[in-house]
Design a protein around this motif. Structure first.
Motif, mmCIF file in Angstrom:
data_model
loop_
_atom_site.group_PDB
_atom_site.id
_atom_site.type_symbol
_atom_site.label_atom_id
_atom_site.label_comp_id
_atom_site.label_asym_id
_atom_site.label_seq_id
_atom_site.Cartn_x
_atom_site.Cartn_y
_atom_site.Cartn_z
ATOM 1 N N ARG A 73 22.649 17.387 -10.133
ATOM 2 C CA ARG A 73 21.672 17.035 -10.722
ATOM 3 C C ARG A 73 20.363 16.660 -9.524
ATOM 4 N NH1 ARG A 73 20.476 11.734 -10.348
ATOM 5 N NH2 ARG A 73 22.093 10.092 -10.252
ATOM 6 N N PRO A 74 19.198 16.702 -10.246
ATOM 7 C CA PRO A 74 18.190 16.089 -9.158
ATOM 8 C C PRO A 74 18.272 14.646 -9.339
ATOM 9 C CG PRO A 74 17.264 16.853 -11.324
ATOM 10 C CD PRO A 74 18.815 17.246 -11.452
ATOM 11 N N GLY A 75 17.454 14.132 -8.111
ATOM 12 C CA GLY A 75 17.454 12.633 -8.251
ATOM 13 C C GLY A 75 16.798 12.099 -9.244
ATOM 14 N N ARG A 76 16.919 10.962 -10.048
ATOM 15 C CA ARG A 76 16.316 10.064 -10.913
ATOM 16 C C ARG A 76 15.524 9.030 -10.104
ATOM 17 N NH1 ARG A 76 21.934 9.717 -13.472
ATOM 18 N NH2 ARG A 76 21.789 11.552 -14.895
ATOM 19 N N ASP A 77 14.249 8.677 -10.977
ATOM 20 C CA ASP A 77 13.591 7.579 -10.638
ATOM 21 C C ASP A 77 14.154 6.304 -10.268
ATOM 22 O OD1 ASP A 77 11.834 9.613 -11.579
ATOM 23 O OD2 ASP A 77 10.381 7.754 -12.686
ATOM 24 N N GLU A 78 15.192 6.035 -10.860
ATOM 25 C CA GLU A 78 16.053 4.839 -10.629
ATOM 26 C C GLU A 78 16.780 5.145 -9.304
ATOM 27 O OE1 GLU A 78 16.092 5.360 -14.992
ATOM 28 O OE2 GLU A 78 16.040 6.509 -13.172
ATOM 29 N N ASP A 79 17.388 6.275 -8.903
ATOM 30 C CA ASP A 79 17.853 6.351 -7.645
ATOM 31 C C ASP A 79 16.673 6.024 -6.418
ATOM 32 O OD1 ASP A 79 19.997 7.423 -8.745
ATOM 33 O OD2 ASP A 79 19.175 9.467 -9.027
ATOM 34 N N VAL A 138 0.976 -1.010 -0.140
ATOM 35 C CA VAL A 138 0.186 0.056 -0.090
ATOM 36 C C VAL A 138 0.936 1.311 -0.079
ATOM 37 C CG1 VAL A 138 -1.814 1.411 1.324
ATOM 38 C CG2 VAL A 138 -1.781 -1.219 1.152
ATOM 39 N N VAL A 139 0.678 2.330 -1.132
ATOM 40 C CA VAL A 139 1.452 3.427 -1.031
ATOM 41 C C VAL A 139 0.683 4.704 -0.992
ATOM 42 C CG1 VAL A 139 3.098 4.792 -2.440
ATOM 43 C CG2 VAL A 139 3.169 2.042 -2.594
ATOM 44 N N THR A 140 0.592 5.447 0.068
ATOM 45 C CA THR A 140 -0.129 6.724 0.091
ATOM 46 C C THR A 140 0.744 7.584 -0.863
ATOM 47 O OG1 THR A 140 1.038 7.702 2.051
ATOM 48 C CG2 THR A 140 -0.870 5.977 2.469
ATOM 49 N N GLY A 141 0.089 8.597 -1.166
ATOM 50 C CA GLY A 141 0.649 9.796 -2.052
ATOM 51 C C GLY A 141 1.147 8.949 -3.487
ATOM 52 N N GLY A 142 0.730 7.817 -3.790
ATOM 53 C CA GLY A 142 1.156 7.210 -4.997
ATOM 54 C C GLY A 142 0.649 7.764 -6.216
ATOM 55 N N GLY A 143 0.210 8.791 -6.536
ATOM 56 C CA GLY A 143 -0.375 9.275 -7.806
ATOM 57 C C GLY A 143 0.611 10.234 -8.460
ATOM 58 N N SER A 144 1.576 10.573 -7.659
ATOM 59 C CA SER A 144 2.928 11.300 -8.330
ATOM 60 C C SER A 144 4.032 11.401 -7.559
ATOM 61 C CB SER A 144 2.241 12.809 -8.632
ATOM 62 O OG SER A 144 2.043 13.401 -7.222
ATOM 63 N N GLY A 145 5.224 12.043 -7.988
ATOM 64 C CA GLY A 145 6.177 12.260 -7.172
ATOM 65 C C GLY A 145 6.823 10.838 -6.730
ATOM 66 N N ILE A 146 7.469 10.959 -5.392
ATOM 67 C CA ILE A 146 8.406 9.827 -4.994
ATOM 68 C C ILE A 146 7.435 8.804 -4.532
ATOM 69 C CG2 ILE A 146 9.488 9.283 -2.956
ATOM 70 C CD1 ILE A 146 10.770 12.197 -3.114
ATOM 71 N N GLY A 147 5.946 9.070 -4.267
ATOM 72 C CA GLY A 147 5.268 7.960 -4.117
ATOM 73 C C GLY A 147 4.963 7.189 -5.284
ATOM 74 N N LEU A 148 4.894 8.023 -6.309
ATOM 75 C CA LEU A 148 4.464 7.157 -7.699
ATOM 76 C C LEU A 148 5.994 6.116 -8.002
ATOM 77 C CD1 LEU A 148 3.343 6.045 -10.272
ATOM 78 C CD2 LEU A 148 4.139 8.299 -11.201
ATOM 79 N N MET A 149 7.200 6.978 -7.650
ATOM 80 C CA MET A 149 8.409 6.266 -7.877
ATOM 81 C C MET A 149 8.440 4.748 -7.328
ATOM 82 S SD MET A 149 11.078 9.389 -7.834
ATOM 83 C CE MET A 149 10.766 10.971 -8.560
ATOM 84 N N ALA A 150 8.246 5.052 -5.824
ATOM 85 C CA ALA A 150 7.964 3.872 -4.858
ATOM 86 C C ALA A 150 7.225 2.684 -5.303
ATOM 87 C CB ALA A 150 7.738 4.429 -3.446
ATOM 88 N N ALA A 151 5.912 2.989 -5.936
ATOM 89 C CA ALA A 151 5.108 2.222 -6.384
ATOM 90 C C ALA A 151 5.470 1.641 -7.816
ATOM 91 C CB ALA A 151 3.761 3.036 -6.615
ATOM 92 N N GLN A 152 5.988 2.235 -8.568
ATOM 93 C CA GLN A 152 6.743 1.639 -9.638
ATOM 94 C C GLN A 152 7.694 0.568 -9.376
ATOM 95 O OE1 GLN A 152 7.155 5.498 -11.685
ATOM 96 N NE2 GLN A 152 6.965 4.479 -13.387
#
Length: 293
Positions: A256-262, A21-35
């Protein structure tokens, strides 16, 4: 002793048959975690207030995942909203293996550093538009209180995961921020203070849960500058992704900013490592080295 074959990445980070279960999963870091979790086999319930955003995540990203991305509309800013979410998950699942608390909001920014006198600093801190008790309460409600109550409400489902899967301990991952670690306010006192509180809350929850005899790990990930609606200060694109330019990142050693992979690598580490408990994983490109803690 583990064989060499057992140490393959496909074994170490395999989350097949795990429910998240991921809260805030619709965008940003929550989405990165969910992916990251879904890519490695997990069945991930992405939670947030806007059904359209959540459905867009599922439509755009699930096809490439080994697991699932399932949208659930939820408001975790109250006990009633949290209980409604838990009840809905209980209706669908016998347990929850991973809980990622990624929902969060920012606070008012003000030109504090530019204040060169006591009256000017007072104006920036006390008199500024939006700098109110209500703002502090709203920020704490989302960034601290909801984290506490959401984790507490999911404990039975998390323990069920530990009981059902041999050799597995359920995990809570709190997404905090390096803003709760650095020595400066960065123009938003309420936000930074709330993230510092979230860090200490993570440690306390880990200790109390362990003292109760439950095998549920609680850790935090403190991100640096990652693209999100909060940092980009604009709505996500058609894939629910945000973008930050590489320019103006000179203060970060990584430049640089962090990437999804990071973020994905950090999330998988916290999710899969069964010996990690009560700890903080800082993923910031070296930001705290230059900013100071």
């Amino acid at each position: 002793m583990a064989s060499t074959a057992a140490l393959k990445r496909s074994n170490l980070f395999d989350l097949t048959d795990r429910v998240a279960v991921v809260t805030g999963g619709g965008s940003g870091i929550g989405l990165m975690a969910a992916q990251a979790l879904a890519a490695n086999g997990a069945k991930v319930y992405i939670c947030g207030r806007t059904q359209e955003k959540l459905q867009n995540v599922s439509d755009k990203h699930e096809a490439q995942a080994a697991g699932q991305l399932i949208p659930i509309t939820a408001d975790i800013s109250s006990k009633a909203g949290i209980l409604a979410l838990v009840k809905e998950i209980e209706r669908r699942e016998a347990c929850v293996c991973l809980l990622v608390n990624a929902a969060g909001i920012s606070s008012t920014s003000g030109p504090v550093a530019e204040a060169g006198s006591a009256p000017a600093l007072r104006a920036a801190l006390f008199d500024a538009d939006g700098s109110t008790f209500d703002e502090w309460a709203d920020v704490y409600r989302t960034n601290v209180a909801s984290l506490f109550f959401n984790t507490a409400a999911f404990l039975p489902l998390l323990q069920q995961s530990t009981d059902r899967h041999a050799g597995w301990s359920a995990a809570v991952i709190n997404i905090t921020s390096i803003s709760g670690l650095v020595k400066t306010a960065q123009h938003h006192f309420a936000y930074n203070t709330s993230k510092a509180a979230a860090e200490h809350l993570t440690r306390m929850l880990a200790a109390e849960i362990a003292a109760a005899g439950l095998k549920i790990r609680v850790n935090s990930i403190a991100p640096g500058v990652f693209p999100s609606e909060m940092t980009a200060k604009e709505e996500s694109d058609d894939r629910q992704k945000s973008h930050l330019p590489k320019e103006k990142m000179e203060e970060i050693p990584a430049q640089r900013p962090g990437r999804d992979e990071d973020m994905a690598q950090a999330v998988l580490f916290a999710a899969a490592n069964q010996y990690l408990n009560g700890q903080r994983v800082v993923v910031d490109g070296g930001f705290t080295l230059s900013a100071g803690m």
